[in-house]
Design a protein around this motif. Structure first.
Motif, mmCIF file in Angstrom:
data_model
loop_
_atom_site.group_PDB
_atom_site.id
_atom_site.type_symbol
_atom_site.label_atom_id
_atom_site.label_comp_id
_atom_site.label_asym_id
_atom_site.label_seq_id
_atom_site.Cartn_x
_atom_site.Cartn_y
_atom_site.Cartn_z
ATOM 1 N N ASP A 286 43.966 42.965 44.056
ATOM 2 C CA ASP A 286 45.326 42.735 44.550
ATOM 3 C C ASP A 286 46.304 43.417 43.605
ATOM 4 O O ASP A 286 46.044 44.514 43.138
ATOM 5 C CB ASP A 286 45.613 41.242 44.767
ATOM 6 C CG ASP A 286 45.440 40.392 43.519
ATOM 7 O OD1 ASP A 286 45.171 40.949 42.430
ATOM 8 O OD2 ASP A 286 45.584 39.152 43.618
ATOM 9 N N ALA A 287 47.456 42.824 43.337
ATOM 10 C CA ALA A 287 48.478 43.388 42.444
ATOM 11 C C ALA A 287 49.011 44.730 42.943
ATOM 12 O O ALA A 287 49.406 45.589 42.161
ATOM 13 C CB ALA A 287 47.942 43.532 41.013
ATOM 14 N N TYR A 288 49.015 44.900 44.274
ATOM 15 C CA TYR A 288 49.543 46.103 44.916
ATOM 16 C C TYR A 288 48.717 47.357 44.633
ATOM 17 O O TYR A 288 49.134 48.463 44.944
ATOM 18 C CB TYR A 288 51.006 46.342 44.529
ATOM 19 C CG TYR A 288 51.990 45.899 45.586
ATOM 20 C CD1 TYR A 288 52.734 46.819 46.319
ATOM 21 C CD2 TYR A 288 52.170 44.557 45.865
ATOM 22 C CE1 TYR A 288 53.630 46.422 47.284
ATOM 23 C CE2 TYR A 288 53.073 44.131 46.839
ATOM 24 C CZ TYR A 288 53.792 45.069 47.545
ATOM 25 O OH TYR A 288 54.681 44.666 48.513
ATOM 26 N N THR A 293 39.571 51.113 40.983
ATOM 27 C CA THR A 293 38.477 50.956 40.031
ATOM 28 C C THR A 293 38.864 51.593 38.704
ATOM 29 O O THR A 293 39.334 52.733 38.659
ATOM 30 C CB THR A 293 37.191 51.604 40.562
ATOM 31 O OG1 THR A 293 36.799 50.932 41.764
ATOM 32 C CG2 THR A 293 36.059 51.487 39.545
ATOM 33 N N ASN A 294 38.665 50.845 37.656
ATOM 34 C CA ASN A 294 39.038 51.315 36.326
ATOM 35 C C ASN A 294 37.891 52.116 35.714
ATOM 36 O O ASN A 294 36.876 51.565 35.312
ATOM 37 C CB ASN A 294 39.390 50.128 35.427
ATOM 38 C CG ASN A 294 39.757 50.586 34.024
ATOM 39 O OD1 ASN A 294 40.038 51.760 33.795
ATOM 40 N ND2 ASN A 294 39.766 49.659 33.087
ATOM 41 N N THR A 295 38.080 53.431 35.653
ATOM 42 C CA THR A 295 37.093 54.299 35.005
ATOM 43 C C THR A 295 37.678 55.063 33.830
ATOM 44 O O THR A 295 36.941 55.736 33.116
ATOM 45 C CB THR A 295 36.549 55.323 36.020
ATOM 46 O OG1 THR A 295 37.645 56.116 36.526
ATOM 47 C CG2 THR A 295 35.851 54.625 37.185
ATOM 48 N N THR A 326 45.612 38.557 40.437
ATOM 49 C CA THR A 326 44.964 37.252 40.604
ATOM 50 C C THR A 326 43.478 37.370 40.941
ATOM 51 O O THR A 326 42.742 36.406 40.769
ATOM 52 C CB THR A 326 45.646 36.419 41.705
ATOM 53 O OG1 THR A 326 45.404 37.022 42.977
ATOM 54 C CG2 THR A 326 47.149 36.323 41.474
ATOM 55 N N LYS A 327 43.021 38.552 41.421
ATOM 56 C CA LYS A 327 41.627 38.705 41.828
ATOM 57 C C LYS A 327 41.104 40.074 41.415
ATOM 58 O O LYS A 327 41.802 41.085 41.537
ATOM 59 C CB LYS A 327 41.492 38.548 43.347
ATOM 60 C CG LYS A 327 41.892 37.188 43.879
ATOM 61 C CD LYS A 327 41.772 37.144 45.401
ATOM 62 C CE LYS A 327 42.205 35.773 45.941
ATOM 63 N NZ LYS A 327 42.102 35.713 47.416
ATOM 64 N N TYR A 328 39.861 40.085 40.955
ATOM 65 C CA TYR A 328 39.222 41.366 40.630
ATOM 66 C C TYR A 328 37.707 41.191 40.620
ATOM 67 O O TYR A 328 37.179 40.071 40.665
ATOM 68 C CB TYR A 328 39.716 41.885 39.282
ATOM 69 C CG TYR A 328 39.274 41.102 38.064
ATOM 70 C CD1 TYR A 328 38.144 41.467 37.335
ATOM 71 C CD2 TYR A 328 40.003 39.995 37.619
ATOM 72 C CE1 TYR A 328 37.748 40.751 36.205
ATOM 73 C CE2 TYR A 328 39.617 39.278 36.499
ATOM 74 C CZ TYR A 328 38.485 39.658 35.795
ATOM 75 O OH TYR A 328 38.097 38.952 34.685
ATOM 76 N N ILE A 329 36.996 42.311 40.577
ATOM 77 C CA ILE A 329 35.542 42.320 40.421
ATOM 78 C C ILE A 329 35.244 42.757 38.995
ATOM 79 O O ILE A 329 35.761 43.778 38.532
ATOM 80 C CB ILE A 329 34.879 43.280 41.424
ATOM 81 C CG1 ILE A 329 35.228 42.869 42.863
ATOM 82 C CG2 ILE A 329 33.363 43.316 41.226
ATOM 83 C CD1 ILE A 329 34.772 43.878 43.899
ATOM 84 N N GLY A 348 47.319 29.093 31.934
ATOM 85 C CA GLY A 348 47.361 30.121 32.966
ATOM 86 C C GLY A 348 46.584 31.355 32.559
ATOM 87 O O GLY A 348 46.430 31.651 31.369
ATOM 88 N N ASN A 349 46.117 32.119 33.563
ATOM 89 C CA ASN A 349 45.256 33.253 33.274
ATOM 90 C C ASN A 349 45.552 34.473 34.131
ATOM 91 O O ASN A 349 44.842 35.469 34.052
ATOM 92 C CB ASN A 349 43.786 32.858 33.443
ATOM 93 C CG ASN A 349 42.854 33.754 32.662
ATOM 94 O OD1 ASN A 349 43.246 34.355 31.671
ATOM 95 N ND2 ASN A 349 41.618 33.869 33.122
ATOM 96 N N THR A 350 46.558 34.414 35.010
ATOM 97 C CA THR A 350 46.901 35.601 35.789
ATOM 98 C C THR A 350 47.516 36.650 34.873
ATOM 99 O O THR A 350 47.973 36.357 33.771
ATOM 100 C CB THR A 350 47.880 35.251 36.924
ATOM 101 O OG1 THR A 350 49.031 34.596 36.368
ATOM 102 C CG2 THR A 350 47.221 34.338 37.946
ATOM 103 N N ARG A 351 47.529 37.898 35.345
ATOM 104 C CA ARG A 351 47.968 39.012 34.495
ATOM 105 C C ARG A 351 49.066 39.820 35.195
ATOM 106 O O ARG A 351 49.013 40.036 36.407
ATOM 107 C CB ARG A 351 46.794 39.945 34.170
ATOM 108 C CG ARG A 351 45.511 39.235 33.729
ATOM 109 C CD ARG A 351 45.747 38.385 32.476
ATOM 110 N NE ARG A 351 44.544 37.638 32.132
ATOM 111 C CZ ARG A 351 43.572 38.100 31.353
ATOM 112 N NH1 ARG A 351 43.663 39.316 30.840
ATOM 113 N NH2 ARG A 351 42.524 37.353 31.084
ATOM 114 N N GLY A 352 50.007 40.301 34.421
ATOM 115 C CA GLY A 352 51.100 41.075 34.983
ATOM 116 C C GLY A 352 50.822 42.567 34.955
ATOM 117 O O GLY A 352 50.727 43.160 33.888
#
Length: 488
Positions: A286-288, A293-295, A326-329, A348-352
């Motif tokens: 999410d997060a727009y 994928t982070n490579t 809020t969501k990732y793999i 809290g654990n969400t990230r900006g």
């Protein structure tokens, strides 16, 4: 190629100004000064270095949002300085990473070098361009003093290369008078909006925008009205249509950003992203930026996390929380739901991810420009000033609703705000939702008298004197006329 070419010029002289004390102490009569500083190119290079001395983006966000109700941190070596910052455990011998001091004096030094040599330097196309450059140098110095005052209150005024080093602190009144005079002088000659030599350099709109912020935090409401009126009547700025696309690399030079820190991927970079990725992230959901994928981007062991109370404060349909992850793999292929973690973690654990990844960046530094002032702040500052002067009014409501409409929210109504205090509190909330991760929250809470009380609500042992940071003991040791702030 990135737009702030002046930074490249600045690389020519960085080595020549590596020693702050020697530059301030000497008459600058070297072969270097006899040649380079007597030309337009030379003084421009020094000014480029002055811009480069302004603080890191991460420090701006840390000292504001991490000492407030938005952000906390865990992990990595940074935890050693972040934890006492979050818990208000700072003193003169324990000044923390986010409390910038020396870098601003470097910027002031470089600006004063420009002011000394620019009046006689060759190469300016006209006396008008010379005056504009001198005004720009004065602005960079003013900007540095703005940041110093924000952290420490009045600091010694070095108005030229000839000012003695061991200056005492001026009175509050004298410092504010100096700042007022500098704003007036700079606005008289600074480049008109859109006519600055390169994107990222100051122009009249940026100076007026910083003046709005300055007078807002001083509670000089009529001045806020004056300068917001000037900005709005210029017709040069408007709200960008999509809040969550506003901070993406491809939307730089937009109509909302008035004063920016220009960033270059992997050089003078925006390094917030590296603190916001979970360390095990593989694919963002999410997060727009879904399915990104982070490579190529690093994540620090230090993790910046958003408080539950802040995340949950947004209205359900508020688009301004869209860039909160809020969501990732993870790297093991497991789906992670940070909102579930929130339920199990009282903090809290969400990230900006307000500044999304730069496709051209590798490592930890993205090229997303960081807005110091944007047009949304003009609207909300004017709404606040009008409320403080007149109480709830239709103009303030209309200004707030412009911000809310972009966020996908319904309008508020004047009838719902029976007094000044209620509308003040709503404006404070709108600013929190609008400007998270932009270094505004600490000032907003101090201005409204809630910085210390909200810290205590988080079980922090905050004292009234914590509204200002301690001057580093090393600075006091080197200047016997420099007095420490009360309480330290």
């Amino acid at each position: 190629m990135k737009k702030i070419a002046i930074y490249l010029v600045g690389l020519l002289i960085m080595a020549g100004f590596s020693n702050c004390e020697s530059v301030l102490d000497e008459k600058v009569e070297s072969e270097f000064s006899d040649n380079l500083l007597k030309t337009q190119l030379g003084v421009q290079a020094v000014l480029a270095n002055a811009y480069g001395e302004l603080p890191t983006i991460r420090n701006i966000v840390k000292r504001s949002d991490m000492t407030s109700d938005i952000l906390w941190q865990s992990g990595g070596g940074e935890q050693g300085t972040a934890t006492p910052l979050i818990n208000f455990q700072w003193d003169s011998s324990n000044t923390l990473e986010a409390m910038d001091w020396g870098t601003f004096w470097n910027a002031i030094r470089d600006a004063n070098i420009c002011l000394k040599f620019a009046p006689e330097a060759t190469g300016f196309a006209s006396e008008t361009t010379r005056k504009q450059f001198i005004a720009e140098a004065r602005f960079v110095r003013l900007w540095a003093y703005y940041f110093l005052y924000d952290q420490y209150g009045p600091v010694p005024l070095r108005e030229s290369m000839d000012t003695p080093m061991n200056q005492p602190r001026p009175s509050e009144e004298d410092f504010l008078k100096f700042m007022d005079q500098e704003f007036d002088a700079v606005m008289k000659d600074i480049y008109p909006i859109g006519e600055e030599p390169a994107y990222g350099r100051a122009n009249l709109g940026g100076v007026q925008g910083l003046a709005v912020n300055w007078y807002l935090n001083r509670k000089e409401w009529q001045k806020v009205i004056e300068f917001t009126d000037a900005v709005m009547k210029s017709g040069k700025y408007q709200l960008f249509k999509d809040y969550n696309e506003l901070f993406a690399l491809e939307n730089e030079k937009n109509s909302e950003f008035m004063l920016v820190y220009g960033c270059l991927a992997n050089v003078r970079a925006n390094d917030l992203l590296a603190t916001c990725w979970p360390t095990d992230v593989k694919t963002v959901l999410d997060a727009y930026i879904p399915n990104t994928t982070n490579t190529q981007w690093d994540s620090y062991a230090s993790n910046y996390r958003i408080y539950n109370s802040f995340y949950n404060s947004f209205e359900q349909n508020d688009q301004r929380k869209g860039r909160i992850l809020t969501k990732y793999i993870n790297k093991n292929g497991v789906n992670i739901d940070l909102l579930e973690d929130n339920a199990a973690n009282s903090k809290g654990n969400t990230r900006g991810l307000k500044f999304p990844p730069d496709p051209m960046a590798t490592g930890n530094g993205c090229g997303n420009d960081f807005p110091v002032i944007r047009y949304a702040e003009i609207l909300l500052s004017r709404a606040e000033a009008l409320n403080e002067l007149n109480g709830p009014n239709e103009v303030s409501i209309s200004l707030i609703n412009q911000i809310r409409e972009r966020a996908g929210l319904s309008d508020i109504r004047l009838a719902d705000y029976s007094d000044k205090a209620k509308l003040r509190e709503h404006i404070l909330d709108e600013r929190k939702w609008e400007f998270w991760y932009e270094g505004k929250r600490r000032d907003d809470l101090i201005r409204t008298g809630q910085y210390i009380t909200k810290a205590r609500e988080r079980s922090v042992n905050a004292k009234d004197t914590h509204v200002r940071f301690p001057i580093p003991q090393s600075a006091i040791d080197s200047n016997p006329n420099l007095e420490q702030n009360p309480g330290y």
